[in-house]
Design a protein around this motif. Sequence first.
Motif, PDB file in Angstrom:
ATOM      1  N   UNK A   1       0.849  -1.185   0.000  1.00 43.40           N
ATOM      2  CA  UNK A   1       0.000   0.000   0.000  1.00 43.40           C
ATOM      3  C   UNK A   1       0.887   1.237   0.000  1.00 43.40           C
ATOM      4  N   UNK A   2       0.751   2.050  -1.027  1.00 45.31           N
ATOM      5  CA  UNK A   2       1.548   3.268  -1.108  1.00 45.31           C
ATOM      6  C   UNK A   2       1.230   4.228   0.027  1.00 45.31           C
ATOM      7  N   UNK A   3       0.042   4.109   0.613  1.00 45.75           N
ATOM      8  CA  UNK A   3      -0.329   4.981   1.728  1.00 45.75           C
ATOM      9  C   UNK A   3       0.206   4.488   3.067  1.00 45.75           C
ATOM     10  N   UNK A   4       0.742   3.263   3.098  1.00 49.28           N
ATOM     11  CA  UNK A   4       1.442   2.810   4.293  1.00 49.28           C
ATOM     12  C   UNK A   4       0.765   1.749   5.125  1.00 49.28           C
TER      13      UNK A   4
ATOM     14  N   UNK B   1      -8.880   8.754   5.676  1.00 50.50           N
ATOM     15  CA  UNK B   1      -7.791   9.622   5.242  1.00 50.50           C
ATOM     16  C   UNK B   1      -6.823   9.900   6.390  1.00 50.50           C
ATOM     17  N   UNK B   2      -5.537   9.714   6.111  1.00 54.25           N
ATOM     18  CA  UNK B   2      -4.502   9.993   7.101  1.00 54.25           C
ATOM     19  C   UNK B   2      -4.312   8.911   8.136  1.00 54.25           C
ATOM     20  N   UNK B   3      -5.014   7.779   8.016  1.00 54.41           N
ATOM     21  CA  UNK B   3      -4.942   6.739   9.044  1.00 54.41           C
ATOM     22  C   UNK B   3      -4.338   5.443   8.539  1.00 54.41           C
ATOM     23  N   UNK B   4      -3.729   5.461   7.343  1.00 55.52           N
ATOM     24  CA  UNK B   4      -3.191   4.225   6.792  1.00 55.52           C
ATOM     25  C   UNK B   4      -1.828   3.874   7.368  1.00 55.52           C
TER      26      UNK B   4
END
Length: 395
Positions: A88-91, A249-252
Amino acid sequence: MTNSLSPRRRGGFSLIELMVSVVVGMLALLFATRLITNAEINRNASLGGSDAMQNGMLALFSMQNDAAQAGWGLNDTLVAGCDTVFTDASGYTLAPAPRNGAVITPMSAVIIEDGGANPDRITFYTGTSPAAVGSVKSSLAYAGGSVLKIATRAPYGFNQGDVIVVAPEPAGATKCALAQVASIPPFPNDDGIDFSAGSAYRFNTAGGLGANFGAGQARVYNLGPGSRLAFHSWSVNNGILLLRATDLAGASQQPVSVIDNVVSIKAQYGFDTRVLPGYDPAPDKDGMQVGQWSSTMINADGDADTGGAGDFQRIAAVRIAVVARSKSAEKPDSHGNCSATTVQPQVFTSVAPAGVAAVPVTVNVAVAGDPIDWKCYRYRVFETIVSLRNAEWRP
């Protein structure tokens, strides 16, 4: 006119009368102070209990809602329990689980990372595709690249941006892989699914799927739009309930704060341990049944693997507990000791369902870094059992 008062009375109060008055006044003041103190203690206890109840119920409701939806689209026997390659690119990262001494990242409705007496980390996976278990079969061998050839043209219900799980067939031949549909090539080449890397496709990498599949030995499942993929991991740190999620959003990459004064969350798997003829474990006429509770994976299906895919497929329910504390600490006594709570709370003490032995767990409610003794707080325990209905609806 003459003053009828004696000289003694004209002199005012005597010392004895004054001392009696002071003693009576001090007793009245002590009584009033005690009333006010007791009222303040009762008020703090009531408000603290109300805070704990509100926070605990909200935390339990949030996790219960995740558990009720868990496993949607992941309940096929080729997918459930399959060790999965995921980027996952978002982490966001998949939850680890033990299998025969090794660590894997399986697809499962629920994964519990047991913390012993300390808080657990509880993860729920849910897809959102209306097709649920709809799948298509691969046609050619896959050994890398950005296109997987399939046996049908233009797969029904697969859209750009959908998340897919590619599972080996037969099960266990290799790892599963999770990616995102970048495009479906137009006619006459609409016999493949393209998962090229790009900024719009967070689950794709330039290296392809990260797993190889033989000709006709893979099946592709659609989990729905990537923006709605509900992979949720719940944890507790320093008395705060945290959530790490793919669809928030912002929680990955890092978890976000959800509720304060939640000191612990605990969970247990409810395994169906029955030995039935031909049990695969497709539910028989009686459905799935909890036969054993455990905080860790067990060899529920009796094969050679502990934590194998068959064990994950035998998870019939999950038991969840939340421990919340009062917002304000009560004052210690004159010796500096608190007695609001004298023993650590226990969870999972009740027998449910009937005949299934309870496996109690003592919870460490001390919060790291809190200078106040844990005994100065009051605690409330909230528990529930959620049937993993999508496991029972296995195709």
